[in-house]
Enzyme design. Structure first.
Site, PDB file in Angstrom:
ATOM      1  N   LYS A 154      52.223  44.371  33.294  1.00 15.15           N
ATOM      2  CA  LYS A 154      51.317  44.849  34.348  1.00 15.15           C
ATOM      3  C   LYS A 154      52.097  45.558  35.456  1.00 15.15           C
ATOM      4  CE  LYS A 154      49.871  42.037  37.769  1.00 15.15           C
ATOM      5  NZ  LYS A 154      49.949  42.572  39.135  1.00 15.15           N
ATOM      6  N   ASN A 155      53.200  44.957  35.886  1.00 13.41           N
ATOM      7  CA  ASN A 155      53.910  45.498  37.045  1.00 13.41           C
ATOM      8  C   ASN A 155      54.693  46.776  36.745  1.00 13.41           C
ATOM      9  OD1 ASN A 155      52.826  43.524  38.584  1.00 13.41           O
ATOM     10  ND2 ASN A 155      54.735  42.377  38.911  1.00 13.41           N
ATOM     11  N   CYS A 158      46.111  39.090  52.144  1.00 11.27           N
ATOM     12  CA  CYS A 158      46.354  38.706  50.764  1.00 11.27           C
ATOM     13  C   CYS A 158      46.623  37.213  50.737  1.00 11.27           C
ATOM     14  CB  CYS A 158      47.560  39.477  50.246  1.00 11.27           C
ATOM     15  SG  CYS A 158      48.218  38.848  48.733  1.00 11.27           S
ATOM     16  N   ARG A 178      52.481  40.303  53.529  1.00 10.93           N
ATOM     17  CA  ARG A 178      52.826  41.458  52.682  1.00 10.93           C
ATOM     18  C   ARG A 178      52.650  42.806  53.397  1.00 10.93           C
ATOM     19  NH1 ARG A 178      50.889  40.244  46.551  1.00 10.93           N
ATOM     20  NH2 ARG A 178      52.704  41.451  46.004  1.00 10.93           N
ATOM     21  N   ASP A 225      57.197  35.349  40.757  1.00 15.45           N
ATOM     22  CA  ASP A 225      55.982  35.353  39.943  1.00 15.45           C
ATOM     23  C   ASP A 225      55.978  34.255  38.873  1.00 15.45           C
ATOM     24  OD1 ASP A 225      54.964  37.410  41.407  1.00 15.45           O
ATOM     25  OD2 ASP A 225      55.261  38.962  39.889  1.00 15.45           O
ATOM     26  N   ARG A 242      43.125  39.533  36.079  1.00 18.00           N
ATOM     27  CA  ARG A 242      43.876  40.622  36.702  1.00 18.00           C
ATOM     28  C   ARG A 242      45.220  40.810  36.013  1.00 18.00           C
ATOM     29  NH1 ARG A 242      45.408  39.566  42.244  1.00 18.00           N
ATOM     30  NH2 ARG A 242      46.607  41.391  41.671  1.00 18.00           N
TER      31      ARG A 242
HETATM   32  C1  UD1 Z   1      55.931  43.201  43.461  1.00 19.41           C
HETATM   33  C2  UD1 Z   1      55.130  42.662  42.321  1.00 19.41           C
HETATM   34  C3  UD1 Z   1      54.768  41.209  42.547  1.00 19.41           C
HETATM   35  C4  UD1 Z   1      56.025  40.408  42.823  1.00 19.41           C
HETATM   36  C5  UD1 Z   1      56.867  41.049  43.912  1.00 19.41           C
HETATM   37  C6  UD1 Z   1      58.224  40.376  44.100  1.00 19.41           C
HETATM   38  C7  UD1 Z   1      53.932  44.583  41.455  1.00 19.41           C
HETATM   39  C8  UD1 Z   1      52.623  45.276  41.255  1.00 19.41           C
HETATM   40  N1  UD1 Z   1      53.903  43.462  42.174  1.00 19.41           N
HETATM   41  O1  UD1 Z   1      55.119  43.082  44.634  1.00 19.41           O
HETATM   42  O2  UD1 Z   1      54.107  40.718  41.378  1.00 19.41           O
HETATM   43  O3  UD1 Z   1      55.658  39.106  43.219  1.00 19.41           O
HETATM   44  O4  UD1 Z   1      57.124  42.430  43.605  1.00 19.41           O
HETATM   45  O5  UD1 Z   1      58.933  40.375  42.911  1.00 19.41           O
HETATM   46  O6  UD1 Z   1      54.951  45.024  40.965  1.00 19.41           O
HETATM   47  N2  UD1 Z   1      58.012  43.604  52.395  1.00 19.41           N
HETATM   48  C9  UD1 Z   1      58.089  43.988  53.720  1.00 19.41           C
HETATM   49  N3  UD1 Z   1      57.713  45.262  54.052  1.00 19.41           N
HETATM   50  C10 UD1 Z   1      57.273  46.157  53.126  1.00 19.41           C
HETATM   51  C11 UD1 Z   1      57.218  45.766  51.775  1.00 19.41           C
HETATM   52  C12 UD1 Z   1      57.589  44.481  51.433  1.00 19.41           C
HETATM   53  O7  UD1 Z   1      58.462  43.198  54.579  1.00 19.41           O
HETATM   54  O8  UD1 Z   1      56.961  47.287  53.512  1.00 19.41           O
HETATM   55  C13 UD1 Z   1      58.407  42.226  52.026  1.00 19.41           C
HETATM   56  C14 UD1 Z   1      57.265  41.424  51.399  1.00 19.41           C
HETATM   57  O9  UD1 Z   1      56.422  40.863  52.383  1.00 19.41           O
HETATM   58  C15 UD1 Z   1      58.027  40.376  50.624  1.00 19.41           C
HETATM   59  C16 UD1 Z   1      59.280  41.151  50.166  1.00 19.41           C
HETATM   60  O10 UD1 Z   1      59.376  42.279  51.013  1.00 19.41           O
HETATM   61  O11 UD1 Z   1      58.432  39.339  51.474  1.00 19.41           O
HETATM   62  C17 UD1 Z   1      59.232  41.609  48.745  1.00 19.41           C
HETATM   63  O12 UD1 Z   1      58.046  42.362  48.537  1.00 19.41           O
HETATM   64  P1  UD1 Z   1      57.967  43.467  47.395  1.00 19.41           P
HETATM   65  O13 UD1 Z   1      59.171  43.322  46.525  1.00 19.41           O
HETATM   66  O14 UD1 Z   1      57.705  44.785  47.998  1.00 19.41           O
HETATM   67  O15 UD1 Z   1      56.692  42.990  46.558  1.00 19.41           O
HETATM   68  P2  UD1 Z   1      55.551  43.911  45.934  1.00 19.41           P
HETATM   69  O16 UD1 Z   1      56.126  45.194  45.487  1.00 19.41           O
HETATM   70  O17 UD1 Z   1      54.360  43.913  46.842  1.00 19.41           O
END
Ligand code: UD1
Length: 429
Positions: A22-23, A126, A131, A316, A408
């Site tokens: 999915k990711n 969320c 996030r 995850d 999902r």
């Molecule tokens: C993706 C995955 C999700 C997984 C996560 C971590 C997909 C669709 N989803 O989510 O399943 O749990 O990676 O492996 O691929 N952060 C910030 N600012 C930002 C963006 C992120 O502070 O602008 C923080 C987040 O709050 C979190 C950390 O960075 O604490 C990691 O988030 P991120 O790796 O971006 O997760 P996702 O891409 O949302």
């Protein structure tokens, strides 16, 4: 709303086919916005999130043809999507759609890169923490976009196109890294991305973009270099196997005992997860067709685990591991470092008889001799599947409510488990 009924106590034996990730699928579909030619994606899982993203892309004017099933194809084979963003008719991603799935916010990067503008709703709250998207916006600004926030929307503009630049992430982020790659492939000049996420899905998207004519090197390492090109072409790409689905079923087998081959799974995509299972006493072997997971009679040893960005133990799989450790012989500790508040499953596991205490970001799990079935409620995707894992080992019946979270991210979960001997059924309505 559908529910899933599980009667615990049966071992799992047989073969479980692993679907496409999915990711990886979601950012690959979003990458189709970068070209006016057709992107063909194979091994796409049948998931609610994929269907929702089809709607979101459709709103931008993207045509998606879903390859039909051929005679002899099993339902598990995955779909083939022919995605054509020949004409982008609308660069707005509305709140009603983006609020249903955070990853849809990621359309912002390819839309600005190709069209010079995008208006995308802020994703909103969320169940697993705040996030934020600040680092995604930092990327776009660094590459020359002007960012405005108005009425809950992010408006990004780069009328003369984006230009290459240096991006240093203060923390590792998957969404930030996808955004940086998609924003820089068509930029003028070279972009260097430091402290990039190394998740295999980043590598899969970069490989697909390179087939489309992009010049990306270093994906899978902390430093990615992207040389901008003027135009991208169509391509054909098969989505890599889902390492989280793989780890989830490995934990289900560890929980119930039995002998299951996870067909199509690749051990190198989740070595940290498999190492933890081996430490818990589960036998894991890479085979020609996938990964074989065996537990015969032996009890589970407790483990200490901290979630980390790849190649660490994935957040995850945290909820699933916690479900498993409720039955270990001793006390386990699991620390969640990626998302705050990603412990919504704890109270539900406790309803099944688990003994879990939370201290800040660490959960202490005292293994119990037995769990007992109960009605439970899922609050997010991975939490809901952890309840199914616990239910597979609980005495009596467990009813898992709010199954839409499962749909999902897990393709035909109940069918895959029934085929291996589980007593699990979906109750519609
Ligand atoms: C993706 C995955 C999700 C997984 C996560 C971590 C997909 C669709 N989803 O989510 O399943 O749990 O990676 O492996 O691929 N952060 C910030 N600012 C930002 C963006 C992120 O502070 O602008 C923080 C987040 O709050 C979190 C950390 O960075 O604490 C990691 O988030 P991120 O790796 O971006 O997760 P996702 O891409 O949302």
């Amino acid at each position: 709303m559908d529910r899933i009924r599980v009667v615990g106590g049966r071992p799992l034996n047989g073969v479980i086919p692993i679907s496409g990730a999915k990711n990886a699928t979601l950012p690959l579909m979003i990458a189709s916005l970068l070209t006016d030619q057709t992107l063909v994606l194979e091994n796409v899982p049948r998931l609610a999130d994929v269907a929702l993203l089809q709607r979101i892309l459709g709103n931008h004017g993207v045509d998606i043809m879903v390859g039909g099933k051929r005679p002899g194809d099993s339902e598990y084979k995955g779909q083939t999507l022919h995605i054509s963003a020949a004409d982008i008719v609308d660069t707005t991603a509305p709140y009603e759609l983006v609020s249903k799935m955070r990853a849809s916010f990621w359309v912002i990067a390819p839309l600005v890169a190709r069209m010079g503008e995008a208006k995308v709703s802020m994703p909103g709250g969320c169940a697993i923490g705040t996030r934020p998207v600040d680092l995604l916006l930092m990327v776009l600004e660094r590459l020359g976009a002007e960012i405005d926030i108005d009425g809950g929307y992010v408006i990004a503009r780069a009328p003369r196109g984006l230009r290459g630049g240096e991006i240093v992430f203060p923390k590792v982020t998957v969404s930030g890294t996808h955004t940086a790659i998609m924003a820089s492939v068509l930029a003028d000049g070279t972009t260097v991305i430091d402290n990039a996420a190394r998740e295999p899905e980043i590598g899969d998207v970069a490989a697909c973009l390179n087939k489309m004519g992009a010049k990306i090197s270093g994906a899978g390492t902390p430093r990615i270099v992207v040389e901008g090109v003027a135009k991208l072409n169509g391509a054909r790409h098969s989505v890599l196997p889902d390492r989280i689905e793989t780890g989830t079923y490995a934990m289900a087998v560890a929980m119930t005992g039995g002998d299951v081959t996870l067909e199509g799974a690749q051990a190198e995509l989740l070595q940290a997860g498999l190492d933890v299972l081996a430490r818990a006493g589960v036998q894991i072997a890479a085979t020609n067709t996938g990964i074989r997971v065996v537990r015969n009679g032996a009890g589970l040893a407790p483990v200490e685990v901290t979630t980390d960005p790849f190649p660490g133990f994935p957040t995850d799989l945290q909820a699933q591991l916690m479900a498993l450790m409720t039955r270990a012989r001793g006390t386990s500790r699991i620390t969640e470092t990626i998302f705050e508040n990603r412990f919504m499953h704890v109270q539900e596991l406790v309803r099944l008889g688990a003994r879990i205490h939370l201290h800040g970001e660490t959960a202490t799990i005292e293994g119990v001799a037995r769990l007992r079935g109960a009605p439970v409620m899922a609050t997010d995707l991975r939490a809901s599947v952890s309840l199914v894992i616990a239910a597979l080992a609980a005495e009596g019946e467990t009813m898992v409510n709010r199954v839409y979270h499962l749909d999902r991210g897990f393709e035909r979960l109940e069918d895959k488990l029934v085929a291996c001997g589980a007593d699990i059924a979906r109750i519609s309505g």
